[in-house]
Design a protein around this motif. Sequence first.
Motif, PDB file in Angstrom:
ATOM      1  N   ASN A  21       0.880  -1.245  -0.080  1.00 44.66           N
ATOM      2  CA  ASN A  21      -0.004  -0.156   0.024  1.00 44.66           C
ATOM      3  C   ASN A  21       0.926   1.157   0.135  1.00 44.66           C
ATOM      4  N   LEU A  22       1.923   1.036   0.662  1.00 40.87           N
ATOM      5  CA  LEU A  22       2.765   2.306   0.914  1.00 40.87           C
ATOM      6  C   LEU A  22       3.430   2.507  -0.521  1.00 40.87           C
ATOM      7  N   LEU A  23       3.896   1.504  -1.172  1.00 41.35           N
ATOM      8  CA  LEU A  23       4.260   1.695  -2.601  1.00 41.35           C
ATOM      9  C   LEU A  23       3.498   2.600  -3.526  1.00 41.35           C
ATOM     10  N   ARG A  24       2.147   2.251  -3.290  1.00 39.45           N
ATOM     11  CA  ARG A  24       1.392   2.963  -4.142  1.00 39.45           C
ATOM     12  C   ARG A  24       0.660   4.415  -3.613  1.00 39.45           C
ATOM     13  N   LYS A  28       6.432  10.504  -3.677  1.00 38.52           N
ATOM     14  CA  LYS A  28       7.730   9.752  -4.156  1.00 38.52           C
ATOM     15  C   LYS A  28       8.464   9.340  -3.015  1.00 38.52           C
ATOM     16  N   SER A  29       8.780  10.245  -2.174  1.00 37.74           N
ATOM     17  CA  SER A  29       9.644   9.651  -1.006  1.00 37.74           C
ATOM     18  C   SER A  29       9.248   8.491  -0.245  1.00 37.74           C
ATOM     19  N   ILE A  30       7.907   8.482  -0.009  1.00 43.35           N
ATOM     20  CA  ILE A  30       7.254   7.377   0.714  1.00 43.35           C
ATOM     21  C   ILE A  30       7.645   6.164  -0.007  1.00 43.35           C
ATOM     22  N   GLN A  31       7.216   6.454  -1.502  1.00 50.43           N
ATOM     23  CA  GLN A  31       7.484   5.127  -2.259  1.00 50.43           C
ATOM     24  C   GLN A  31       8.761   4.474  -2.376  1.00 50.43           C
ATOM     25  N   PHE A  45      10.174  -3.369   0.828  1.00 47.46           N
ATOM     26  CA  PHE A  45       9.743  -4.287   0.092  1.00 47.46           C
ATOM     27  C   PHE A  45      10.733  -5.260  -0.587  1.00 47.46           C
ATOM     28  N   LYS A  46      11.943  -4.513  -1.079  1.00 50.06           N
ATOM     29  CA  LYS A  46      12.804  -5.432  -1.618  1.00 50.06           C
ATOM     30  C   LYS A  46      13.294  -6.734  -0.842  1.00 50.06           C
ATOM     31  N   LEU A  47      13.177  -6.396   0.634  1.00 50.99           N
ATOM     32  CA  LEU A  47      13.599  -7.705   1.554  1.00 50.99           C
ATOM     33  C   LEU A  47      12.540  -8.767   1.398  1.00 50.99           C
ATOM     34  N   PHE A  48      11.142  -8.457   1.315  1.00 51.48           N
ATOM     35  CA  PHE A  48      10.384  -9.641   0.827  1.00 51.48           C
ATOM     36  C   PHE A  48      10.627 -10.281  -0.252  1.00 51.48           C
TER      37      PHE A  48
END
Length: 337
Positions: free
Chosen positions: A263-266, A270-273, A280-283
């Motif tokens: 949800n944060l990726l969406r 831009k800074s939150i993304q 997310f990359k760790l998942f």
Amino acid sequence: MKGLFKSKPRTPVDIVRQTRDLLMYCERSPDTRESKREEKMADLFKNIREMKSILYGNSESEPVSESCAQLTQEFFRDNTLRLLIRCLPKLNLEARKDATQVVANLQRQQVQSKLIASDYLEANIDLMDILISGYENTDMALHYGAMLRECIRHQSVARYVLESAHMKKFFDYIQLPNFDIAADAAATFKELMTRHKSTVAEFLTKNYDWFFADYNSKLLESSNYITRRQAVKLLGDILLDRSNSAVMTRYVSSRDNLRILMNLLRESSKSIQIEAFHVFKLFAANQQKPADIVSILIANKSKLLRLFADFKTDKEDEQFETDKALVVKEIESLPGN
């Protein structure tokens, strides 16, 4: 003849002792406006300014290590710090600022290669309760907060705060309506969660369930943009720290955590993304992904690939591009369209 009767300059020890006496007077005396009290308070403000000048130096001279050591030793010999913290609300704004700087500096002063502030605070650890509760007092919050951050430079003090019931309060302090106080509480929280690596790892391992339940619901899913942005950045700092590798493995094995990060990726910011991507990359990179994590990634495969296709940082960032390429490769390798 006149020169014979000049008063001797006061030593750092004299100044601390007189300050202690004046603080005891300040604590005892009622808030009246009589001239004697005003005179004593003026002396107290002057002494605090003088202690600051010894510790920091002034426009004419640099601090002298011997004077700093004498002041520090005398300050922690008795309850001067306790008196100063308790009397702080009775001081004027300038004296509060000076007192805060004095307390900050004293945490770093060594006497015979020892940080004696650490020993004093261990023996008087309840002072942290007063400093933390300061966040509930608008007038005192920034002064007590600054003192608190300096005190938690000592590992034993940080451990006490982490293990105390106060830790849960930080999730509320970070969201106080007063922006300056909320930002100060967030700075203290960040310091607590990043400074002493082994203590933090131990705390997170023991308190994983409630800590991340609160972190997710109160910070990452907060309605406040600044709270979300700071929280996702700090989460990345925590999980990417080697000391917290076991905690990170546990965090990226949870479908609820993945849902929040997606949800944060969406987000439109831009800074939150970008900060969300670093978590997310760790998942995505986890080579032992649980089945429910894999199924969520498969279900969202095309959306994620579309998102990452034109996902860029504002400035060129080689590391980011490398990480993104690896994440894209990992998602492309999943079964499904």
